[in-house]
Design an enzyme around this catalytic site. Structure first.
Site, short mmCIF file in Angstrom:
data_model
loop_
_atom_site.label_atom_id
_atom_site.label_comp_id
_atom_site.label_asym_id
_atom_site.label_seq_id
_atom_site.Cartn_x
_atom_site.Cartn_y
_atom_site.Cartn_z
N ARG A 41 47.21 41.44 23.98
CA ARG A 41 46.31 41.59 25.08
C ARG A 41 45.42 42.93 25.31
O ARG A 41 44.42 42.92 25.90
CB ARG A 41 47.54 41.60 26.27
CG ARG A 41 46.62 41.50 27.89
CD ARG A 41 47.52 41.45 28.91
NE ARG A 41 47.05 41.08 30.17
CZ ARG A 41 47.35 41.64 31.23
NH1 ARG A 41 48.37 42.85 31.15
NH2 ARG A 41 46.77 41.32 32.34
N ALA A 67 41.48 40.93 35.26
CA ALA A 67 42.54 40.19 34.14
C ALA A 67 43.65 39.72 34.92
O ALA A 67 44.41 40.70 35.66
CB ALA A 67 42.99 40.68 32.67
N SER A 68 44.12 38.40 35.08
CA SER A 68 45.20 38.09 35.86
C SER A 68 46.45 38.55 35.46
O SER A 68 46.55 38.79 34.15
CB SER A 68 45.11 36.64 35.98
OG SER A 68 44.05 36.15 36.35
N GLN A 69 47.70 38.47 36.12
CA GLN A 69 48.85 38.83 35.52
C GLN A 69 49.40 37.79 34.57
O GLN A 69 49.59 36.82 35.04
CB GLN A 69 49.89 38.96 36.92
CG GLN A 69 50.95 39.49 36.80
CD GLN A 69 51.83 39.73 38.04
OE1 GLN A 69 51.14 39.34 39.32
NE2 GLN A 69 53.03 39.95 38.30
N PRO A 70 49.97 38.24 33.55
CA PRO A 70 50.32 37.54 32.46
C PRO A 70 51.25 36.47 32.79
O PRO A 70 51.17 35.24 32.45
CB PRO A 70 51.04 38.43 31.46
CG PRO A 70 50.18 39.37 31.41
CD PRO A 70 49.80 39.79 32.98
#
Ligand code: SAH
Length: 225
Positions: A41, A67-70
């Site tokens: 990431r 960036a979105s939360q994994p």
């Protein structure tokens, strides 16, 4: 995919911890969890925030975007299940991290981003991982990407006041789409399915906060970032 020379041992432990954090959200599918081990990431976020790259949290990527939360992305993948012979349309490339995860599961990924610089940065990271089954476009994703339609899976990573009709049109028979729908400050995640002429919508998660989808069939630019 060759990540050897890119691998930085400092990050391996953090990545394992991230996978544990994703599992803690109830995601047990091993194949899916392994995907998160295959995509570094940190390559997808600005170097200044590398120390936070493996937190299970949204991260700032510049241009007022995040960036979105994994674990949320893992949830997306659990619901959508792109198969190795399927075509995916992603709206909101952003960092390109989800694009990479999708590229490892689907046949081809078409991803649209309105901020040119983000698209260019995502391209560099995807190239570093030799992910060659991804096409990127800079433009307004609320009109989809007609040239390559229909898509088996459509992933929208920004919040819309309603479901853009072009995206439903461009969904294949048997296709599924996830899109956050609602107000600027809070949305519900909606799963849209198309079977023949029947289109169904199901709310799968409430209380989400995504950055706004800005475009012709969503929020107009002055509404948000
Ligand atoms: N999955 C991405 C999410 C990025 S945030 C990630 O984890 O990095 C959502 C992205 O959608 C932002 O980069 C924003 O610029 C983009 N976006 C907003 N409106 C858009 C539109 N109409 N078309 C394409 N991209 C859009």
């Amino acid at each position: 995919m060759e990540t050897g020379p890119l691998e930085d041992t400092r990050f391996v432990g953090y990545r394992r911890k991230l996978i544990e954090d994703i599992r803690a959200h109830g995601i047990e599918d091993l194949e899916l969890l392994q995907l998160f081990d295959r995509v570094p990431r940190h390559l997808f976020v600005p170097e200044g925030i590398w120390p936070r790259a493996y937190e299970d949290a949204p991260l700032p990527i510049g241009y007022s975007q995040t960036a979105s939360q994994p674990s949320l992305q893992a949830y997306y993948l659990t619901l959508l299940r792109p198969r190795s012979d399927e075509k995916v349309l992603e709206i909101g490339t952003g960092s390109g991290y989800l694009t990479a995860l999708l590229a490892l599961t689907a046949d081809r990924v078409y991803s649209v981003e309105r901020v040119r610089e983000l698209s260019q940065r995502a391209r560099k990271a995807l190239d570093l991982l030799s992910l060659r089954n991804v096409a990127l476009l800079v433009g307004d994703g609320t009109i989809g990407w007609r040239k390559y339609a229909p898509f088996d899976v459509i992933v929208v990573s920004a919040a819309s006041p309603s479901i853009p009709p072009a995206l439903v049109d461009q969904l294949a028979d048997g296709g599924r789409m996830l899109i956050p729908v609602g107000a600027l400050d809070s949305q519900e995640l909606v799963l849209v399915r198309k079977e023949g002429f029947i289109v169904t919508e199901e709310v799968v998660k409430g209380d989400c906060t995504f950055v706004p989808l800005l475009g012709r069939f969503a929020w107009k630019s002055e509404a948000g970032a």
